[in-house]
Scaffold this motif. Structure first.
Motif, short mmCIF file in Angstrom:
data_model
loop_
_atom_site.label_atom_id
_atom_site.label_comp_id
_atom_site.label_asym_id
_atom_site.label_seq_id
_atom_site.Cartn_x
_atom_site.Cartn_y
_atom_site.Cartn_z
N GLU A 16 2.01 63.79 -6.86
CA GLU A 16 3.16 63.27 -6.11
C GLU A 16 3.75 64.35 -5.18
O GLU A 16 4.11 64.06 -4.04
N ALA A 17 3.80 65.59 -5.68
CA ALA A 17 4.35 66.68 -4.86
C ALA A 17 3.51 66.88 -3.60
O ALA A 17 4.03 67.25 -2.55
N SER A 24 1.84 57.92 -1.31
CA SER A 24 0.58 58.36 -1.92
C SER A 24 -0.22 59.12 -0.87
O SER A 24 0.19 59.24 0.28
N GLY A 25 -1.38 59.62 -1.29
CA GLY A 25 -2.24 60.34 -0.36
C GLY A 25 -1.86 61.82 -0.26
O GLY A 25 -1.02 62.32 -1.00
N ILE A 26 -2.54 62.51 0.66
CA ILE A 26 -2.32 63.94 0.83
C ILE A 26 -1.58 64.16 2.15
O ILE A 26 -2.08 63.77 3.20
N GLY A 55 -2.19 62.20 -9.25
CA GLY A 55 -1.47 60.93 -9.22
C GLY A 55 -1.20 60.39 -7.82
O GLY A 55 -0.93 59.19 -7.67
N ASN A 56 -1.29 61.22 -6.80
CA ASN A 56 -1.12 60.74 -5.42
C ASN A 56 -2.32 59.92 -4.97
O ASN A 56 -2.26 59.19 -3.98
N LEU A 57 -3.44 60.07 -5.70
CA LEU A 57 -4.66 59.35 -5.33
C LEU A 57 -5.04 58.31 -6.39
O LEU A 57 -5.30 57.16 -6.06
N LEU A 58 -5.04 58.72 -7.63
CA LEU A 58 -5.41 57.76 -8.69
C LEU A 58 -4.98 58.27 -10.06
O LEU A 58 -5.15 59.45 -10.37
N ALA A 80 -9.97 63.05 -8.35
CA ALA A 80 -8.84 63.10 -7.40
C ALA A 80 -8.20 64.49 -7.43
O ALA A 80 -7.83 65.04 -6.38
N THR A 81 -8.12 65.09 -8.60
CA THR A 81 -7.51 66.43 -8.66
C THR A 81 -8.37 67.45 -7.92
O THR A 81 -7.86 68.42 -7.38
#
Ligand code: UDP
Length: 238
Positions: A16-17, A24-26, A55-58, A80-81
């Protein structure tokens, strides 16, 4: 200037950060700002490991709630990480600082595989190590990964970067009477059900007496102020 309170830390960045203002997303501008913060902390001579969430991706549990197979979804979450870690690695390198992504899931064409002694060496040599791929196992979180890596790498603390400047008695967005704590023992945090981290992460931190420092990554220079013990943050346990 206040002397450093911590010399070797694991920073936990939630997915999220990294999404910044987006849901969401980067968000590249956010990644660049966080990279600059980490590089400033490195310049102080602090050894940095950074556990990146996804968590921003999945999130595996969320995907499973919608019908996906949980184990597969967790593997996707761990992948995702890795994406987030690569984005951060590149941003740190663009600033002229050395960084090394290491994944708990082997993918040699993409980045190094996590190995404790190699990670320690990178940190001792001044590289910022991006600890990707979670624990490498489904059903865990990157909060647990952060505490696990902090224990393995003998870090002084876990710096949990969030969008809030510490731990509150209630959700400050909903409850105007919510109180922010400066310091809490691990038992107080548990008794008051403050949900600093999931239980697996939290119990490992309590057993190993690793302090968890919750702070907001939204302020530029936040990591440095936490390292100096001057930033707005809540210190839990230790
Ligand atoms: N994950 C996992 N094992 C781990 C760490 C993470 O399976 O050891 C998966 C899990 O599906 C999780 C996702 O990766 O939902 C992203 O991690 P997390 O939810 O902890 O990210 P954050 O909330 O920090 O963005």
């Amino acid at each position: 200037m206040a002397p450093l309170a911590y010399r070797r830390v694991v920073v936990k960045l939630s997915g999220e950060a990294l999404a910044g203002p987006e849901p969401s997303g980067i968000d590249q501008a956010t990644i660049d700002r966080i990279a600059a913060d980490l590089v400033a902390a490195r310049v102080l001579g602090v050894s940095l490991g950074v556990v990146v969430g996804g968590g921003n991706l999945l999130r595996g549990a969320t995907a499973a709630d919608k019908g996906a197979d949980r184990t597969t979804a967790d593997v996707m979450g761990m992948l995702a990480t890795v994406m987030n870690a690569l984005a951060l690695e590149a941003a740190i390198e663009r600033l002229g600082a050395p960084a090394r992504a290491m994944s708990a899931l082997s993918m040699p064409q993409v980045c190094e595989t996590y190995e404790r002694r190699a990670a320690r060496r990178h940190m001792a040599d001044g590289r910022i190590v991006l600890l990707a791929g979670g624990t490498g196992n489904p059903f865990f979180t990157t909060d647990t990964t952060a505490v696990l890596r902090a224990a393995e790498l003998s870090a002084d603390a876990v710096l949990k970067a969030t969008n809030v400047d510490g731990v509150y008695s209630a959700d400050p967005k909903r409850d105007p009477n919510a109180v922010r704590y400066d310091r809490l023992s691990a038992d107080e945090a548990l008794e008051r059900r403050l949900g600093v981290m999931d239980f697996t992460a939290f119990s490992l931190a309590r057993d190993r007496r690793i302090p968890i420092i919750v702070f907001s990554i939204r302020e530029p220079g936040a990591v440095e102020s936490v390292l100096r013990g001057t930033g707005r943050a809540t210190i839990v346990g230790g």
